[in-house]
Enzyme design. Structure first.
Site, mmCIF file in Angstrom:
data_model
loop_
_atom_site.group_PDB
_atom_site.id
_atom_site.type_symbol
_atom_site.label_atom_id
_atom_site.label_comp_id
_atom_site.label_asym_id
_atom_site.label_seq_id
_atom_site.Cartn_x
_atom_site.Cartn_y
_atom_site.Cartn_z
ATOM 1 N N HIS A 18 0.850 -1.350 -0.096
ATOM 2 C CA HIS A 18 0.007 -0.032 0.026
ATOM 3 C C HIS A 18 0.999 1.239 -0.149
ATOM 4 C CE1 HIS A 18 -3.284 -2.624 2.374
ATOM 5 N NE2 HIS A 18 -3.525 -2.540 1.139
ATOM 6 N N LYS A 42 -17.462 -6.195 7.945
ATOM 7 C CA LYS A 42 -16.292 -6.979 7.676
ATOM 8 C C LYS A 42 -15.392 -7.406 8.951
ATOM 9 C CE LYS A 42 -14.248 -6.389 2.971
ATOM 10 N NZ LYS A 42 -13.037 -5.815 2.435
ATOM 11 N N ARG A 91 -2.365 -5.978 -8.659
ATOM 12 C CA ARG A 91 -1.066 -6.877 -8.396
ATOM 13 C C ARG A 91 -1.145 -7.852 -9.506
ATOM 14 N NH1 ARG A 91 -3.257 -8.246 -2.385
ATOM 15 N NH2 ARG A 91 -4.837 -8.008 -3.692
ATOM 16 N N SER A 129 -3.123 -7.793 2.745
ATOM 17 C CA SER A 129 -3.335 -7.632 4.172
ATOM 18 C C SER A 129 -3.749 -9.136 4.754
ATOM 19 C CB SER A 129 -4.471 -6.517 4.538
ATOM 20 O OG SER A 129 -4.077 -5.405 4.167
HETATM 21 O O1 PNS Z 1 -9.066 -2.780 0.222
HETATM 22 P P1 PNS Z 1 -10.369 -3.398 -0.282
HETATM 23 O O2 PNS Z 1 -11.162 -4.121 0.806
HETATM 24 O O3 PNS Z 1 -10.294 -4.055 -1.485
HETATM 25 O O4 PNS Z 1 -11.216 -1.965 -0.552
HETATM 26 C C1 PNS Z 1 -12.395 -1.922 -1.277
HETATM 27 C C2 PNS Z 1 -13.152 -0.636 -1.023
HETATM 28 C C3 PNS Z 1 -12.998 0.268 0.161
HETATM 29 C C4 PNS Z 1 -12.269 0.259 -2.043
HETATM 30 C C5 PNS Z 1 -14.652 -0.828 -1.548
HETATM 31 O O5 PNS Z 1 -15.202 -1.686 -0.620
HETATM 32 C C6 PNS Z 1 -15.347 0.452 -1.295
HETATM 33 O O6 PNS Z 1 -15.328 1.468 -2.156
HETATM 34 N N1 PNS Z 1 -16.361 0.512 -0.521
HETATM 35 C C7 PNS Z 1 -17.234 1.665 -0.109
HETATM 36 C C8 PNS Z 1 -18.628 1.243 -0.488
HETATM 37 C C9 PNS Z 1 -18.971 1.491 -1.967
HETATM 38 O O7 PNS Z 1 -18.756 2.749 -2.605
HETATM 39 N N2 PNS Z 1 -19.338 0.462 -2.831
HETATM 40 C C10 PNS Z 1 -19.663 0.637 -4.185
HETATM 41 C C11 PNS Z 1 -18.701 0.501 -5.091
HETATM 42 S S1 PNS Z 1 -17.886 -0.801 -5.177
#
Ligand code: PNS
Length: 167
Positions: A18, A42, A91, A129
């Site tokens: 990150h 989560k 990745r 992670s």
């Molecule tokens: O590190 P991650 O868990 O892959 O990140 C995921 C993240 C936080 C980018 C995604 O879950 C997110 O944007 N969540 C906010 C809710 C949202 O906007 N959902 C709709 C679009 S996918």
């Protein structure tokens, strides 16, 4: 072109992968806002506050890196912060489908939202992670994979949390 991009994620915990993406993002944008998802569903290992604090510590003294938590839709948070550019690390091919879905959903929700993918350094291309937590929990070394502070915090958690092997 905007000077600010948002880099969202769970960051549970932040890894050197990150941090690598943030540094790469800063070669393109003047400022990066690291946005930590507050997601009660989560059940993260680290609380939102802990995750935000760890990332702030990693970028201590770097005023071009801001760290905030958010809940709700990413596109709404990005709009409120004044940017329509999202950065995500990519990745491997295995990331692609999930990222593709999210990017297109965000575009559907907010047509001006753009997602830029950046590849981490090859040495971090296997890193996540979840794997860090698993390896640590099973007694493996996560040195060089996470910032020192994060390793320390993992050790602290292992001292007082069931499920972590004592070490
Ligand atoms: O590190 P991650 O868990 O892959 O990140 C995921 C993240 C936080 C980018 C995604 O879950 C997110 O944007 N969540 C906010 C809710 C949202 O906007 N959902 C709709 C679009 S996918």
């Amino acid at each position: 072109m905007q000077d600010l991009a948002i880099y969202p994620g769970s960051f549970d915990p932040v890894t050197n992968g990150h941090a690598d993406i943030v540094r790469r993002g800063l070669t393109v944008f003047d400022r990066i806002l690291v946005a930590v998802l507050e997601n009660p569903k989560k059940a993260p290992l680290f609380t939102t506050k802990e995750r935000v604090a760890m990332i702030r510590n990693v970028f201590k003294g770097r005023k071009e890196v801001e760290v905030m938590s958010f809940s709700g839709l990413l596109v709404e948070f990005a709009k409120a912060r004044g940017t329509n550019t999202v950065i995500r690390g990519l990745r491997a091919i295995s990331d692609f489908e999930y990222e593709f879905q999210m990017a297109l959903m965000n575009r559907q929700l907010a047509p001006h939202m753009e997602t830029l993918f950046m590849m981490p350094s090859q040495e971090f291309s296997f890193l996540s992670s979840n794997l860090v937590k698993e390896v640590f929990m099973l007694g493996g070394s996560v040195r060089n994979l996470v910032p020192e502070l994060v390793e320390r915090k993992l050790r602290e958690k292992s001292g007082n949390k069931a499920g972590f092997k004592s070490r």
